[in-house]
Design a protein around this motif. Structure first.
Motif, PDB file in Angstrom:
ATOM      1  N   SER A  66      56.821  30.416  35.396  1.00 26.66           N
ATOM      2  CA  SER A  66      57.211  31.729  35.933  1.00 26.66           C
ATOM      3  C   SER A  66      56.557  31.905  36.728  1.00 26.66           C
ATOM      4  CB  SER A  66      57.995  32.807  34.871  1.00 26.66           C
ATOM      5  OG  SER A  66      56.322  32.346  34.859  1.00 26.66           O
ATOM      6  N   ASN A  67      56.932  33.649  38.005  1.00 26.37           N
ATOM      7  CA  ASN A  67      55.401  34.145  38.668  1.00 26.37           C
ATOM      8  C   ASN A  67      54.446  34.062  38.316  1.00 26.37           C
ATOM      9  OD1 ASN A  67      57.420  34.218  40.989  1.00 26.37           O
ATOM     10  ND2 ASN A  67      58.509  36.037  40.130  1.00 26.37           N
ATOM     11  N   VAL A  68      53.087  33.716  39.111  1.00 23.76           N
ATOM     12  CA  VAL A  68      51.985  34.357  38.682  1.00 23.76           C
ATOM     13  C   VAL A  68      51.901  35.976  38.175  1.00 23.76           C
ATOM     14  CG1 VAL A  68      50.058  34.849  39.575  1.00 23.76           C
ATOM     15  CG2 VAL A  68      51.193  33.110  40.631  1.00 23.76           C
ATOM     16  N   GLN A  69      51.455  36.112  36.774  1.00 23.13           N
ATOM     17  CA  GLN A  69      51.864  37.416  35.788  1.00 23.13           C
ATOM     18  C   GLN A  69      50.466  37.850  36.964  1.00 23.13           C
ATOM     19  OE1 GLN A  69      50.028  36.636  31.974  1.00 23.13           O
ATOM     20  NE2 GLN A  69      51.878  35.501  31.835  1.00 23.13           N
ATOM     21  N   ASN A  70      49.629  38.031  37.626  1.00 23.49           N
ATOM     22  CA  ASN A  70      48.537  38.858  38.299  1.00 23.49           C
ATOM     23  C   ASN A  70      48.543  38.403  39.937  1.00 23.49           C
ATOM     24  OD1 ASN A  70      47.992  41.258  36.419  1.00 23.49           O
ATOM     25  ND2 ASN A  70      47.676  39.155  35.385  1.00 23.49           N
ATOM     26  N   PRO A  71      49.693  38.742  41.108  1.00 21.46           N
ATOM     27  CA  PRO A  71      48.871  37.927  42.801  1.00 21.46           C
ATOM     28  C   PRO A  71      48.162  38.400  43.025  1.00 21.46           C
ATOM     29  CG  PRO A  71      51.181  39.551  41.966  1.00 21.46           C
ATOM     30  CD  PRO A  71      50.250  39.468  40.466  1.00 21.46           C
ATOM     31  N   LEU A  72      47.509  37.802  43.228  1.00 23.83           N
ATOM     32  CA  LEU A  72      46.119  37.358  43.917  1.00 23.83           C
ATOM     33  C   LEU A  72      46.312  38.459  45.507  1.00 23.83           C
ATOM     34  CD1 LEU A  72      44.739  33.825  44.229  1.00 23.83           C
ATOM     35  CD2 LEU A  72      44.277  35.402  42.768  1.00 23.83           C
ATOM     36  N   ASP A  73      44.962  39.449  45.269  1.00 25.78           N
ATOM     37  CA  ASP A  73      44.693  39.843  46.439  1.00 25.78           C
ATOM     38  C   ASP A  73      44.818  39.255  48.045  1.00 25.78           C
ATOM     39  OD1 ASP A  73      43.653  41.667  48.595  1.00 25.78           O
ATOM     40  OD2 ASP A  73      42.120  42.141  47.355  1.00 25.78           O
ATOM     41  N   LEU A  74      45.504  39.470  48.926  1.00 25.65           N
ATOM     42  CA  LEU A  74      46.071  38.816  50.052  1.00 25.65           C
ATOM     43  C   LEU A  74      44.165  39.041  50.974  1.00 25.65           C
ATOM     44  CD1 LEU A  74      49.332  40.447  51.164  1.00 25.65           C
ATOM     45  CD2 LEU A  74      48.767  38.374  50.233  1.00 25.65           C
ATOM     46  N   GLU A  75      44.001  39.605  50.734  1.00 23.02           N
ATOM     47  CA  GLU A  75      42.541  40.101  51.905  1.00 23.02           C
ATOM     48  C   GLU A  75      41.306  38.840  51.470  1.00 23.02           C
ATOM     49  OE1 GLU A  75      42.044  42.190  53.916  1.00 23.02           O
ATOM     50  OE2 GLU A  75      44.163  42.545  53.413  1.00 23.02           O
ATOM     51  N   ILE A  76      41.455  38.022  49.685  1.00 20.97           N
ATOM     52  CA  ILE A  76      40.611  37.521  49.288  1.00 20.97           C
ATOM     53  C   ILE A  76      40.824  35.601  50.693  1.00 20.97           C
ATOM     54  CG2 ILE A  76      40.440  37.817  47.575  1.00 20.97           C
ATOM     55  CD1 ILE A  76      42.099  34.351  47.154  1.00 20.97           C
ATOM     56  N   SER A  77      41.670  35.857  51.658  1.00 18.51           N
ATOM     57  CA  SER A  77      41.595  34.404  52.425  1.00 18.51           C
ATOM     58  C   SER A  77      40.703  34.536  53.890  1.00 18.51           C
ATOM     59  CB  SER A  77      43.307  34.790  52.450  1.00 18.51           C
ATOM     60  OG  SER A  77      43.591  35.042  53.703  1.00 18.51           O
ATOM     61  N   ARG A  78      40.491  36.203  53.027  1.00 19.17           N
ATOM     62  CA  ARG A  78      39.682  35.705  55.094  1.00 19.17           C
ATOM     63  C   ARG A  78      38.312  35.649  54.095  1.00 19.17           C
ATOM     64  NH1 ARG A  78      41.643  41.733  56.677  1.00 19.17           N
ATOM     65  NH2 ARG A  78      44.058  41.047  57.064  1.00 19.17           N
TER      66      ARG A  78
END
Length: 161
Positions: A66-78
């Motif tokens: 299923s979808n991830v229960q706690n989506p990751l913060d978009l900012e970590i990609s930086r």
């Protein structure tokens, strides 16, 4: 079954290790490089890899994709260091979940893949799919590094890169 699971995880770890070697070789600035429209940047590729590991792990825990229960913060990609932390944490969680299951549970585990329009899978097939998914992302990383003339880590020499 534990031996077979360990072997399947070992296959995943090989591909995961190659990804991590690339990530450790990059700068935060390089994480913003992209190769074209709708491809995202390198940092987003690594964030997605963490999400995938978490999603496969949650599927083992919940017996369904299923979808991830706690989506990751978009900012970590930086941030290379944040990405390393998220990826290592996701890998550790996968190991802990598998270690918590005995042979009988692992042998009888069926994971519902209908979320991705697939048939139910046993644990070995599920882990093989995870290794394949990780390797897919390694192929994408090759395009990023080649496009931007970024040298490959020594671990990639076995692939002629």
């Amino acid at each position: 079954m534990k031996t077979r699971v360990k072997e399947a995880v070992g296959s995943f770890d090989f591909h995961f290790g190659l990804s991590m070697d690339i990530l450790r070789s990059l700068t935060d600035k390089q994480l913003s490089l992209t190769v074209g429209e709708n491809m995202g940047n390198i940092g987003e590729q690594f964030r997605h890899m963490a999400k995938v590991i978490i999603q496969y792990t949650e599927a083992i825990e919940n017996k369904e994709v299923s979808n991830v229960q706690n989506p990751l913060d978009l900012e970590i990609s930086r941030s290379r260091e944040q990405l390393i932390g998220y990826l290592e944490g996701a890998r550790e969680r996968l190991g802990a979940v598998l270690d918590s299951m005995n042979d009988e549970v692992l042998s009888n585990l069926k994971i519902d893949w209908s979320h991705w329009e697939g048939e139910p899978m046993g644990i070995i097939e599920h882990l093989a799919a995870l290794a394949g998914h990780q390797n897919l992302h390694n192929g994408e990383l090759i395009v990023y590094l080649r496009t931007h003339e970024i040298p490959f880590p020594k671990s990639w020499s076995a692939w002629g890169l």
